[in-house]
Design a protein around this motif. Sequence first.
Motif, PDB file in Angstrom:
ATOM      1  N   ALA A  33       0.848  -1.195   0.000  1.00 27.10           N
ATOM      2  CA  ALA A  33       0.000   0.000   0.000  1.00 27.10           C
ATOM      3  C   ALA A  33       0.883   1.244   0.000  1.00 27.10           C
ATOM      4  O   ALA A  33       1.122   1.841   1.055  1.00 27.10           O
ATOM      5  CB  ALA A  33      -0.935  -0.007   1.211  1.00 27.10           C
ATOM      6  N   PRO A  34       1.390   1.679  -1.158  1.00 30.93           N
ATOM      7  CA  PRO A  34       2.266   2.841  -1.206  1.00 30.93           C
ATOM      8  C   PRO A  34       1.607   4.084  -0.583  1.00 30.93           C
ATOM      9  O   PRO A  34       0.466   4.424  -0.907  1.00 30.93           O
ATOM     10  CB  PRO A  34       2.500   3.040  -2.710  1.00 30.93           C
ATOM     11  CG  PRO A  34       2.273   1.681  -3.308  1.00 30.93           C
ATOM     12  CD  PRO A  34       1.190   1.066  -2.487  1.00 30.93           C
ATOM     13  N   ASP A  35       2.329   4.722   0.335  1.00 26.27           N
ATOM     14  CA  ASP A  35       1.853   5.918   1.046  1.00 26.27           C
ATOM     15  C   ASP A  35       0.567   5.653   1.828  1.00 26.27           C
ATOM     16  O   ASP A  35      -0.160   6.588   2.161  1.00 26.27           O
ATOM     17  CB  ASP A  35       1.629   7.084   0.077  1.00 26.27           C
ATOM     18  CG  ASP A  35       2.908   7.499  -0.629  1.00 26.27           C
ATOM     19  OD1 ASP A  35       3.949   7.580   0.050  1.00 26.27           O
ATOM     20  OD2 ASP A  35       2.871   7.717  -1.853  1.00 26.27           O
ATOM     21  N   GLY A  36       0.306   4.398   2.120  1.00 27.00           N
ATOM     22  CA  GLY A  36      -0.899   4.042   2.871  1.00 27.00           C
ATOM     23  C   GLY A  36      -0.713   4.181   4.368  1.00 27.00           C
ATOM     24  O   GLY A  36       0.211   4.847   4.845  1.00 27.00           O
ATOM     25  N   VAL A  37      -1.606   3.525   5.108  1.00 23.41           N
ATOM     26  CA  VAL A  37      -1.601   3.602   6.569  1.00 23.41           C
ATOM     27  C   VAL A  37      -1.689   2.195   7.146  1.00 23.41           C
ATOM     28  O   VAL A  37      -2.498   1.377   6.692  1.00 23.41           O
ATOM     29  CB  VAL A  37      -2.788   4.443   7.095  1.00 23.41           C
ATOM     30  CG1 VAL A  37      -2.830   4.438   8.622  1.00 23.41           C
ATOM     31  CG2 VAL A  37      -2.684   5.882   6.584  1.00 23.41           C
ATOM     32  N   GLY A  38      -0.863   1.901   8.119  1.00 23.98           N
ATOM     33  CA  GLY A  38      -0.948   0.665   8.873  1.00 23.98           C
ATOM     34  C   GLY A  38      -1.472   0.939  10.268  1.00 23.98           C
ATOM     35  O   GLY A  38      -1.322   2.045  10.789  1.00 23.98           O
ATOM     36  N   GLY A  46      -7.130   6.142   3.016  1.00 23.01           N
ATOM     37  CA  GLY A  46      -7.757   5.592   4.205  1.00 23.01           C
ATOM     38  C   GLY A  46      -8.752   4.488   3.924  1.00 23.01           C
ATOM     39  O   GLY A  46      -9.492   4.067   4.830  1.00 23.01           O
ATOM     40  N   ARG A  47      -8.798   3.966   2.692  1.00 23.55           N
ATOM     41  CA  ARG A  47      -9.718   2.872   2.359  1.00 23.55           C
ATOM     42  C   ARG A  47      -9.105   1.548   2.799  1.00 23.55           C
ATOM     43  O   ARG A  47      -7.959   1.252   2.517  1.00 23.55           O
ATOM     44  CB  ARG A  47      -9.991   2.853   0.851  1.00 23.55           C
ATOM     45  CG  ARG A  47     -10.969   1.759   0.400  1.00 23.55           C
ATOM     46  CD  ARG A  47     -11.304   1.934  -1.067  1.00 23.55           C
ATOM     47  NE  ARG A  47     -10.130   1.828  -1.900  1.00 23.55           N
ATOM     48  CZ  ARG A  47      -9.687   0.687  -2.437  1.00 23.55           C
ATOM     49  NH1 ARG A  47     -10.333  -0.446  -2.204  1.00 23.55           N
ATOM     50  NH2 ARG A  47      -8.614   0.688  -3.194  1.00 23.55           N
ATOM     51  N   LEU A  48      -9.890   0.740   3.526  1.00 28.14           N
ATOM     52  CA  LEU A  48      -9.399  -0.517   4.061  1.00 28.14           C
ATOM     53  C   LEU A  48      -9.094  -1.505   2.942  1.00 28.14           C
ATOM     54  O   LEU A  48      -9.951  -1.827   2.115  1.00 28.14           O
ATOM     55  CB  LEU A  48     -10.425  -1.128   5.024  1.00 28.14           C
ATOM     56  CG  LEU A  48     -10.027  -2.448   5.695  1.00 28.14           C
ATOM     57  CD1 LEU A  48      -8.825  -2.247   6.604  1.00 28.14           C
ATOM     58  CD2 LEU A  48     -11.204  -3.014   6.491  1.00 28.14           C
ATOM     59  N   LEU A  49      -7.860  -2.008   2.914  1.00 29.40           N
ATOM     60  CA  LEU A  49      -7.439  -3.002   1.939  1.00 29.40           C
ATOM     61  C   LEU A  49      -7.431  -4.410   2.530  1.00 29.40           C
ATOM     62  O   LEU A  49      -7.760  -5.375   1.846  1.00 29.40           O
ATOM     63  CB  LEU A  49      -6.037  -2.670   1.413  1.00 29.40           C
ATOM     64  CG  LEU A  49      -5.866  -1.322   0.705  1.00 29.40           C
ATOM     65  CD1 LEU A  49      -4.410  -1.133   0.307  1.00 29.40           C
ATOM     66  CD2 LEU A  49      -6.779  -1.231  -0.522  1.00 29.40           C
ATOM     67  N   ALA A  50      -7.024  -4.514   3.782  1.00 28.90           N
ATOM     68  CA  ALA A  50      -6.938  -5.827   4.425  1.00 28.90           C
ATOM     69  C   ALA A  50      -6.936  -5.657   5.937  1.00 28.90           C
ATOM     70  O   ALA A  50      -6.491  -4.621   6.461  1.00 28.90           O
ATOM     71  CB  ALA A  50      -5.678  -6.564   3.974  1.00 28.90           C
ATOM     72  N   ARG A  51      -7.443  -6.670   6.621  1.00 30.81           N
ATOM     73  CA  ARG A  51      -7.369  -6.713   8.084  1.00 30.81           C
ATOM     74  C   ARG A  51      -7.226  -8.160   8.507  1.00 30.81           C
ATOM     75  O   ARG A  51      -7.669  -9.070   7.808  1.00 30.81           O
ATOM     76  CB  ARG A  51      -8.616  -6.107   8.743  1.00 30.81           C
ATOM     77  CG  ARG A  51      -9.929  -6.827   8.446  1.00 30.81           C
ATOM     78  CD  ARG A  51     -11.037  -6.353   9.356  1.00 30.81           C
ATOM     79  NE  ARG A  51     -10.764  -6.646  10.733  1.00 30.81           N
ATOM     80  CZ  ARG A  51     -10.983  -7.831  11.316  1.00 30.81           C
ATOM     81  NH1 ARG A  51     -11.459  -8.851  10.608  1.00 30.81           N
ATOM     82  NH2 ARG A  51     -10.699  -8.016  12.581  1.00 30.81           N
ATOM     83  N   ASP A  52      -6.592  -8.366   9.660  1.00 25.80           N
ATOM     84  CA  ASP A  52      -6.392  -9.727  10.146  1.00 25.80           C
ATOM     85  C   ASP A  52      -6.235  -9.682  11.659  1.00 25.80           C
ATOM     86  O   ASP A  52      -5.525  -8.810  12.190  1.00 25.80           O
ATOM     87  CB  ASP A  52      -5.139 -10.351   9.509  1.00 25.80           C
ATOM     88  CG  ASP A  52      -5.178 -11.874   9.522  1.00 25.80           C
ATOM     89  OD1 ASP A  52      -6.033 -12.439  10.234  1.00 25.80           O
ATOM     90  OD2 ASP A  52      -4.350 -12.487   8.840  1.00 25.80           O
TER      91      ASP A  52
END
Length: 298
Positions: free
Chosen positions: A231-236, A276-282
């Motif tokens: 996720a380039p420039d994304g948020v963790g 800020g769109r959710l790509l994945a969660r675990d």
Amino acid sequence: MTIATVLCPGTLIAAEDTANERPGRQSEWAPFARGGYVHQFDSDLEGGGDFDVDRFFLEAGVTYSMGPRRRVSFSVGGGTDRYDFSGGVGLADEPWGRIDQLRFSVPVTWGFDEQWTLFAIPTLRYYGESGAGDAATAGALGGVSYRFNDSLTIGPGIGVFSQLEDSVNVLPILIIDWKITDRLALETGRGLGATQGPGLTLNYRLSETWSLGLGGRYESLRFRLDDEGQAPDGVGEDRSIPLYVSATYSRGRDLRISAVTGMKINGELRLEDASGRLLARDDYGSTPFLGATFDLRF
């Protein structure tokens, strides 16, 4: 507590500052330093794979005292969270690596009289992966406390923080310093580093130098990612509820060293894009952690 939980953002309760005053001193400058290290052991991700984390944080500053329960502090802190993923499946496929942080804060405590005390902690913070762009956020903790007697100080507080690619985070805080007995006390939990979540700690004093603690808090860590990876420039984000026990050695009001161990439960990792769109969660399973902290006042 992780380094963000067990460790001790600026002081959360005015009552603690009062307890740390040195008798007979009025206006003065007093430097301080605090920090620590925490290792989070292998955490199994439900989607496959696992990860572990090493967290380090160091903070230093100076406090100017203007009399009993009236002071302003200036502090700067920095640290690193090193995530090590393995398994190569889903979120275990190296969504991020080393997360750096830098924080500036100006804690203010102001006692109006023997009962009422105001506190405020404005903070600026950078929290992002090495090479990340816009990773700055700002916010403040604030509240008031009322001292009923030598055994009980309590009051409401609130934290308001901006978040990376998300709405403002508002946290209610319970300010409490309750000496239940001569040895047992319930206090507002503290955190060091990037933590924002509230917590409570039950402390039992074994002697003049040793004490045991039992506590817990909610923890949410959001950080900017670099321009590479999933996720380039994304948020963790790393969410959990750390529960812990501690053993603390104190030498007067000047030195405190703690060994801490506990378990993180209800863990969750989230990966979002640059908007800020959710790509994945675990979710990840309950996992132990171990660490040590220090608090030094000169």
